[in-house]
Design a protein around this motif. Structure first.
Motif, PDB file in Angstrom:
ATOM      1  N   ASP A   1       0.768  -1.063  -0.013  1.00  0.00           N
ATOM      2  CA  ASP A   1      -0.043  -0.041  -0.139  1.00  0.00           C
ATOM      3  C   ASP A   1       0.951   1.232   0.179  1.00  0.00           C
ATOM      4  N   ARG A   2       2.118   1.049   0.556  1.00  0.00           N
ATOM      5  CA  ARG A   2       2.956   2.288   0.663  1.00  0.00           C
ATOM      6  C   ARG A   2       4.200   2.422  -0.203  1.00  0.00           C
ATOM      7  N   THR A   3       4.067   1.889  -1.343  1.00  0.00           N
ATOM      8  CA  THR A   3       5.283   1.605  -2.122  1.00  0.00           C
ATOM      9  C   THR A   3       6.062   3.115  -2.501  1.00  0.00           C
TER      10      THR A   3
ATOM     11  N   LEU B   1      11.213  -8.260  -2.122  1.00  0.00           N
ATOM     12  CA  LEU B   1      11.994  -7.400  -1.045  1.00  0.00           C
ATOM     13  C   LEU B   1      12.664  -6.103  -1.586  1.00  0.00           C
ATOM     14  N   LYS B   2      12.500  -4.916  -1.157  1.00  0.00           N
ATOM     15  CA  LYS B   2      13.133  -3.903  -1.798  1.00  0.00           C
ATOM     16  C   LYS B   2      14.262  -3.375  -0.802  1.00  0.00           C
ATOM     17  N   PHE B   3      14.359  -3.799   0.362  1.00  0.00           N
ATOM     18  CA  PHE B   3      15.416  -3.130   0.930  1.00  0.00           C
ATOM     19  C   PHE B   3      16.101  -4.140   1.990  1.00  0.00           C
ATOM     20  N   PRO B   4      17.382  -4.197   2.452  1.00  0.00           N
ATOM     21  CA  PRO B   4      17.811  -5.163   3.333  1.00  0.00           C
ATOM     22  C   PRO B   4      17.342  -5.279   4.757  1.00  0.00           C
ATOM     23  N   VAL B   5      16.758  -6.445   5.213  1.00  0.00           N
ATOM     24  CA  VAL B   5      16.180  -6.721   6.512  1.00  0.00           C
ATOM     25  C   VAL B   5      17.033  -7.705   7.296  1.00  0.00           C
ATOM     26  N   VAL B   6      17.296  -7.410   8.565  1.00  0.00           N
ATOM     27  CA  VAL B   6      18.008  -8.288   9.389  1.00  0.00           C
ATOM     28  C   VAL B   6      17.261  -8.878  10.154  1.00  0.00           C
ATOM     29  N   ALA B   7      17.399 -10.307  10.142  1.00  0.00           N
ATOM     30  CA  ALA B   7      16.519 -11.358  11.013  1.00  0.00           C
ATOM     31  C   ALA B   7      17.022 -11.284  12.442  1.00  0.00           C
ATOM     32  N   VAL B   8      16.579 -10.564  13.156  1.00  0.00           N
ATOM     33  CA  VAL B   8      17.126 -10.521  14.477  1.00  0.00           C
ATOM     34  C   VAL B   8      16.467 -11.544  15.329  1.00  0.00           C
ATOM     35  N   ASN B   9      15.324 -12.288  14.958  1.00  0.00           N
ATOM     36  CA  ASN B   9      14.855 -13.259  15.375  1.00  0.00           C
ATOM     37  C   ASN B   9      15.836 -14.524  15.520  1.00  0.00           C
ATOM     38  N   ASP B  10      16.805 -14.593  14.540  1.00  0.00           N
ATOM     39  CA  ASP B  10      17.560 -15.913  14.283  1.00  0.00           C
ATOM     40  C   ASP B  10      18.911 -15.901  14.905  1.00  0.00           C
TER      41      ASP B  10
ATOM     42  N   THR C   1      12.943   5.684   0.473  1.00  0.00           N
ATOM     43  CA  THR C   1      13.389   6.342   1.418  1.00  0.00           C
ATOM     44  C   THR C   1      14.067   5.556   2.651  1.00  0.00           C
ATOM     45  N   VAL C   2      13.488   4.162   2.697  1.00  0.00           N
ATOM     46  CA  VAL C   2      13.722   3.133   3.711  1.00  0.00           C
ATOM     47  C   VAL C   2      15.036   2.482   3.435  1.00  0.00           C
ATOM     48  N   LYS C   3      15.962   2.782   4.238  1.00  0.00           N
ATOM     49  CA  LYS C   3      17.442   2.235   4.147  1.00  0.00           C
ATOM     50  C   LYS C   3      17.483   0.501   4.407  1.00  0.00           C
TER      51      LYS C   3
END
Length: 418
Positions: free
Chosen positions: A135-137, A166-175, A142-144
């Motif tokens: 909904d907010r592409t 997926l358009k930006f890096p995400v870190v799996a803190v859960n893991d 701006t999201v780093k």
């Protein structure tokens, strides 16, 4: 402008936040470090997380590092209105959350948090990241980078990455090891049973407790249920995990067979319809149904509603009784949502100290490193996990051995034989 239930609750919220903070020594140390170093200076963070006293500790740490924070709830039933009020009135965060809001209000709050135009996002279940990508592409540019806190969210992120969405890096803190060990095993294990006991006041000793899923959360639950005197039955789809449960002395059955035997059912799989209509049809009178997976899809509540001829809502807090045509009564806790947060207070603060320390240090690392990361799911750097464990041990006055130079040489050389 924040959207919260009652600003006058701020004083009570501050007292409870300060109480939780006493059990979060690692996060306190990181907050002091952040205040001196300001690794997040000028950055905007949007977060979708449980609005609890422990989360308030993380938000305050990010602020100490220089970030401005907008926070939406990741589950309407877990929102603590006094904590939300304190975060707004006393700590200067923007909060969009009200306890018990409906689905429309839930997503409206996520949109409001995103309106701040974040540089970084923190998620617990991937709903905020999903909203950004659907909904907010317009905000994606701006999201780093971002962080994900829960197993269900990481599963969804990997699916997005596989599809190239997926358009930006995400870190799996859960893991991280420290998160799995403390949050999933010890936190979920204790807090889920706490929620069940608070909601029902049932005696678990002598009961048959069926646990669907034997990951870290399921293991913690099985250990603690057995410790309280319950007979534990595990259901699994993974042969390795089923073997692990068997070797630890737990009974392992398909859910179709366990459904006949169980007194209490707890789902922790991250998947849907783990308890379905066929299972509900053969359960004992008085069977208790609880979910500790992130979303309210693991127990087929729609099938339960269709089967019921009467529903008695609120017979106890977060406890609804469904009366079936044959007179059997099935008891659903927390509407099938996270029972540990809806019927209790979630993980103890000492548990979230570890998870939020991982989260805070990862945010600081991302602030410095995001430009070198691809749009994918990334692991937390090992040194962050090790640092959090080291700080936690120090806070508990636990010392460990250090390698000698000769031992270091031995471990890093292939030339030394037996």
């Amino acid at each position: 402008m924040s959207d919260i239930a009652d600003r006058s609750l701020a004083y009570e919220g501050v007292k409870r936040i300060e109480w939780a903070d006493r059990s979060m020594p690692v996060l306190r140390q990181i907050r002091e470090r952040f205040a001196a170093e300001r690794p997040l200076d000028g950055l905007k963070v949007a977060a979708c997380m449980h609005i609890t006293t422990e989360t308030a500790g993380l938000i305050r740490t990010l602020q100490a590092g220089g970030a401005s924070v907008a926070l939406a709830a990741s589950n309407p039933l877990s929102t603590q209105d006094d904590t939300a009020a304190a975060l707004v009135e006393e700590y200067g965060a923007e909060v969009f959350a009200r306890a018990g809001t409906d689905r429309e209000g839930y997503y409206a709050h996520i949109h409001q948090a995103l309106e701040t135009g974040p540089d970084f996002v923190l998620d617990d279940g991937c709903d905020l990241v999903n909203t950004l990508h659907t909904d907010r592409t317009d905000l994606l540019g701006t999201v780093k980078a971002g962080c994900e806190q829960t197993t269900t969210g990481v599963i969804r992120l990997h699916q997005m990455a596989r599809e190239g969405a997926l358009k930006f890096p995400v870190v799996a803190v859960n893991d991280t090891d420290t998160k799995h060990m403390f949050d999933n095993r010890y936190g979920t294990g204790q807090s889920t049973l706490d929620g069940i006991v608070r909601a029902t006041n049932t005696l678990l000793a002598g009961k048959t407790v069926v646990i669907a899923g034997f990951g870290y959360c399921g293991r913690g639950l099985a250990e603690r249920a057995r410790g309280l005197g319950a007979r534990v039955v595990v259901t699994e789809i993974d042969p390795v995990k089923a073997l692990d449960a068997t070797m630890q002395g737990f009974a392992v059955l398909p859910m179709a067979e366990a459904a006949v035997e169980g007194d209490v059912f707890i789902t922790v799989t991250g998947n849907r319809d783990v308890v379905n209509g066929d299972h509900l049809a053969v359960m004992k009178d008085g069977a208790i149904l609880a979910n500790s997976g992130h979303f309210d899809v693991e127990i087929d509540v729609r099938a339960l509603s269709d089967m019921a001829v009467e529903v008695h809502h609120g017979i106890r807090p977060q406890t609804d009784e469904y009366v079936l045509a044959d007179g059997r009564r099935l008891v659903l806790l927390a509407e099938g949502r996270l029972v540990n947060l809806a019927a209790a207070e979630g993980h103890p603060a000492a548990v979230m100290d570890m998870s939020f320390a991982d989260q805070a240090l990862t945010c600081a690392w991302l602030a410095a490193s995001h430009a070198s990361l691809s749009p994918a799911v990334h692991d937390v750097p090992k040194e962050i996990d090790t640092e959090v464990a080291r700080l936690k041990l120090a806070s508990m006055s636990v010392s460990i051995d250090l390698l000698t130079p000769d031992q270091e040489d031995y471990l890093h050389s292939w030339r030394i034989g037996s």
